[in-house]
Scaffold this motif. Sequence first.
Motif, mmCIF file in Angstrom:
data_model
loop_
_atom_site.group_PDB
_atom_site.id
_atom_site.type_symbol
_atom_site.label_atom_id
_atom_site.label_comp_id
_atom_site.label_asym_id
_atom_site.label_seq_id
_atom_site.Cartn_x
_atom_site.Cartn_y
_atom_site.Cartn_z
ATOM 1 N N LEU A 87 0.815 -1.210 0.000
ATOM 2 C CA LEU A 87 0.000 0.000 0.000
ATOM 3 C C LEU A 87 0.849 1.261 0.000
ATOM 4 O O LEU A 87 0.432 2.300 -0.519
ATOM 5 C CB LEU A 87 -0.938 0.005 1.207
ATOM 6 C CG LEU A 87 -2.134 -0.944 1.127
ATOM 7 C CD1 LEU A 87 -2.846 -1.008 2.468
ATOM 8 C CD2 LEU A 87 -3.099 -0.505 0.038
ATOM 9 N N GLY B 244 3.629 1.505 -1.589
ATOM 10 C CA GLY B 244 4.427 1.524 -2.802
ATOM 11 C C GLY B 244 5.875 1.170 -2.548
ATOM 12 O O GLY B 244 6.755 1.514 -3.345
ATOM 13 N N LEU C 36 -5.786 -3.471 -5.176
ATOM 14 C CA LEU C 36 -4.349 -3.277 -5.010
ATOM 15 C C LEU C 36 -3.602 -3.186 -6.333
ATOM 16 O O LEU C 36 -2.426 -2.787 -6.363
ATOM 17 C CB LEU C 36 -3.763 -4.428 -4.189
ATOM 18 C CG LEU C 36 -4.232 -4.514 -2.734
ATOM 19 C CD1 LEU C 36 -3.807 -5.846 -2.126
ATOM 20 C CD2 LEU C 36 -3.680 -3.351 -1.920
ATOM 21 N N ARG D 102 -3.528 -1.159 -8.781
ATOM 22 C CA ARG D 102 -2.940 0.128 -9.167
ATOM 23 C C ARG D 102 -1.665 0.413 -8.392
ATOM 24 O O ARG D 102 -0.742 1.036 -8.915
ATOM 25 C CB ARG D 102 -3.946 1.266 -8.992
ATOM 26 C CG ARG D 102 -4.345 1.593 -7.558
ATOM 27 C CD ARG D 102 -5.398 2.685 -7.577
ATOM 28 N NE ARG D 102 -5.829 3.069 -6.245
ATOM 29 C CZ ARG D 102 -5.285 4.060 -5.537
ATOM 30 N NH1 ARG D 102 -4.284 4.771 -6.061
ATOM 31 N NH2 ARG D 102 -5.741 4.364 -4.335
ATOM 32 N N TYR D 103 -1.596 -0.068 -7.144
ATOM 33 C CA TYR D 103 -0.373 0.120 -6.360
ATOM 34 C C TYR D 103 0.776 -0.685 -6.965
ATOM 35 O O TYR D 103 1.914 -0.209 -7.026
ATOM 36 C CB TYR D 103 -0.598 -0.304 -4.911
ATOM 37 C CG TYR D 103 -1.578 0.575 -4.167
ATOM 38 C CD1 TYR D 103 -1.156 1.736 -3.542
ATOM 39 C CD2 TYR D 103 -2.925 0.245 -4.111
ATOM 40 C CE1 TYR D 103 -2.052 2.554 -2.854
ATOM 41 C CE2 TYR D 103 -3.828 1.048 -3.436
ATOM 42 C CZ TYR D 103 -3.394 2.196 -2.815
ATOM 43 O OH TYR D 103 -4.281 3.006 -2.156
ATOM 44 N N GLU E 190 1.864 0.973 -10.356
ATOM 45 C CA GLU E 190 2.680 2.175 -10.162
ATOM 46 C C GLU E 190 4.047 1.851 -9.585
ATOM 47 O O GLU E 190 5.066 2.408 -10.023
ATOM 48 C CB GLU E 190 1.933 3.151 -9.246
ATOM 49 C CG GLU E 190 0.671 3.731 -9.868
ATOM 50 C CD GLU E 190 -0.160 4.533 -8.879
ATOM 51 O OE1 GLU E 190 0.293 4.702 -7.715
ATOM 52 O OE2 GLU E 190 -1.260 4.965 -9.248
ATOM 53 N N ALA E 191 4.100 0.949 -8.620
ATOM 54 C CA ALA E 191 5.368 0.644 -7.951
ATOM 55 C C ALA E 191 6.387 0.038 -8.904
ATOM 56 O O ALA E 191 7.578 0.358 -8.837
ATOM 57 C CB ALA E 191 5.122 -0.301 -6.779
#
Length: 215
Positions: free
Chosen positions: A34, A36, A138, A140-141, A144-145
């Motif tokens: 969460l 990232g 989750l 999208r996390y 992005e990460a």
Amino acid sequence: MTDTNTGTATQRLRNGTRAWHEAVERTGFATAMLAGALPLDRYVGQLAAYRVVLAALETELARSLCPSVDSVWSPDLAKLPLVERDLRHFAALGPAPRPGPAAEDFVVEIRLTAVTEPAELLGFLYVLEGSTLGALFLRRYVTEAYRLTDGRGTSYYGSGDRARWAALTERLDRALGEPAVQERVLGAAERAYRYVALISAELSVGLGRPAPEPV
């Protein structure tokens, strides 16, 4: 205190496993994701652990002769191909981490349950299918990460589907009408969550203190 002995089968499953669900969300693995800050090898490690678990569970569900299992399981619920697709995406980075003891122990539990109490496989299915709804949040996390694009590396995390989940819970409620059977399947769901929590704890080493088991 919530009464877990009333309601439909899936209401009992949801109420009876809520504490486990919350415990998994408190692991270092979950909190790092969460934030990232989850190392990529931990994410790939989870996929590798789920690959062996899903391979065992989906094999046993597909070949089970138990009427309850047969009335609930359908091939569209299979997640193994999605996990394998994600692992192929990350293969260029090197071999996937070897699954830890929790995943291997879960596989043993699945195979034993398929022989002794096959209806209880539905408790395992409830937990693992339900987890894909959380994974959808989750995704999208993760994207992005790790700077993922076009869904590459997130096939499993993107597989949650509320319409499919609603259809599954309806079938579960029809198949698990007897309170005694519901109780056994709830016990199996709790065991499944314990293994999921242990997998997360193994992947949390060095990321923070793993959450304690619910009491």
